[in-house]
Design a protein around this motif. Sequence first.
Motif, PDB file in Angstrom:
ATOM      1  N   SER A   7      37.398  16.284 106.039  1.00 21.85           N
ATOM      2  CA  SER A   7      36.786  17.071 104.971  1.00 21.85           C
ATOM      3  C   SER A   7      37.832  17.325 103.899  1.00 21.85           C
ATOM      4  O   SER A   7      39.025  17.370 104.184  1.00 21.85           O
ATOM      5  N   SER A   8      37.353  17.519 102.674  1.00 20.55           N
ATOM      6  CA  SER A   8      38.269  17.928 101.596  1.00 20.55           C
ATOM      7  C   SER A   8      38.515  19.433 101.634  1.00 20.55           C
ATOM      8  O   SER A   8      39.380  19.939 100.918  1.00 20.55           O
ATOM      9  N   LYS A   9      37.736  20.145 102.466  1.00 19.69           N
ATOM     10  CA  LYS A   9      37.904  21.594 102.556  1.00 19.69           C
ATOM     11  C   LYS A   9      39.175  21.925 103.339  1.00 19.69           C
ATOM     12  O   LYS A   9      39.614  21.149 104.171  1.00 19.69           O
ATOM     13  N   LEU A  57      32.141  20.348 112.618  1.00 17.50           N
ATOM     14  CA  LEU A  57      33.266  20.894 111.865  1.00 17.50           C
ATOM     15  C   LEU A  57      32.960  22.353 111.579  1.00 17.50           C
ATOM     16  O   LEU A  57      31.836  22.699 111.199  1.00 17.50           O
ATOM     17  N   LEU A  58      33.976  23.196 111.767  1.00 16.12           N
ATOM     18  CA  LEU A  58      33.847  24.622 111.461  1.00 16.12           C
ATOM     19  C   LEU A  58      34.934  24.977 110.459  1.00 16.12           C
ATOM     20  O   LEU A  58      36.080  24.504 110.570  1.00 16.12           O
ATOM     21  N   GLN A  59      34.583  25.826 109.494  1.00 16.39           N
ATOM     22  CA  GLN A  59      35.486  26.106 108.375  1.00 16.39           C
ATOM     23  C   GLN A  59      35.302  27.513 107.855  1.00 16.39           C
ATOM     24  O   GLN A  59      34.194  28.062 107.879  1.00 16.39           O
ATOM     25  N   LEU A 100      30.707  31.479 109.771  1.00 19.36           N
ATOM     26  CA  LEU A 100      31.562  30.325 109.475  1.00 19.36           C
ATOM     27  C   LEU A 100      30.732  29.273 108.759  1.00 19.36           C
ATOM     28  O   LEU A 100      29.503  29.254 108.866  1.00 19.36           O
ATOM     29  N   ASN A 101      31.413  28.392 108.030  1.00 17.71           N
ATOM     30  CA  ASN A 101      30.724  27.214 107.505  1.00 17.71           C
ATOM     31  C   ASN A 101      30.732  26.146 108.581  1.00 17.71           C
ATOM     32  O   ASN A 101      31.749  25.925 109.240  1.00 17.71           O
ATOM     33  N   LYS A 102      29.582  25.500 108.740  1.00 15.43           N
ATOM     34  CA  LYS A 102      29.419  24.562 109.850  1.00 15.43           C
ATOM     35  C   LYS A 102      28.712  23.302 109.387  1.00 15.43           C
ATOM     36  O   LYS A 102      27.778  23.355 108.580  1.00 15.43           O
TER      37      LYS A 102
END
Length: 128
Positions: A85-87, A102-104, A18-20
């Motif tokens: 976030s903008s994500k 934040l996880l993405q 994941l992105n973190k």
Amino acid sequence: SPDSNDSSTPELEKAGLLNKTKIAEGGRKLRKNWNPSWVVLVGNSLVFFKDPKSQTPSSWKPGNSHPESSVDLRGAVVQWTNDLSSKKNVFKLRTVTGNEFLLQSETDSLIREWFNTIHSVIDRLDRE
Ligand code: I3S
């Protein structure tokens, strides 16, 4: 084996990339720094490792790779967010100690699975 479901050896529930980014430490806001992270949910903890893809094959062995950090999920809160976030596909995880992450993921189904799994672990701990 007889020990495979021993309570002292918690089962691995989920693992993946994941992105973190950490956004707060003990309630104090931090500068965002997104990075891919290998995330492992085991027992009551979420454990973060360096992205295995950024490591050499020989350095990625479960036995000799040490976690970057780990989070106790007891009393934690997860919440989807569009504001931080903008994500897309971002949720916030806040621990009792005031650490916030934040996880993405770009993959909708994958991030939903993570949210649901973490949420159910937190609920289970709340009922204990
Ligand atoms: O909340 P922010 O400040 O818009 O978060 C962005 C920054 O962390 C940015 O780093 P710099 O401040 O070094 O430019 C990151 O590159 C962005 O990814 C962050 O925004 P997103 O919307 O991607 O979370």
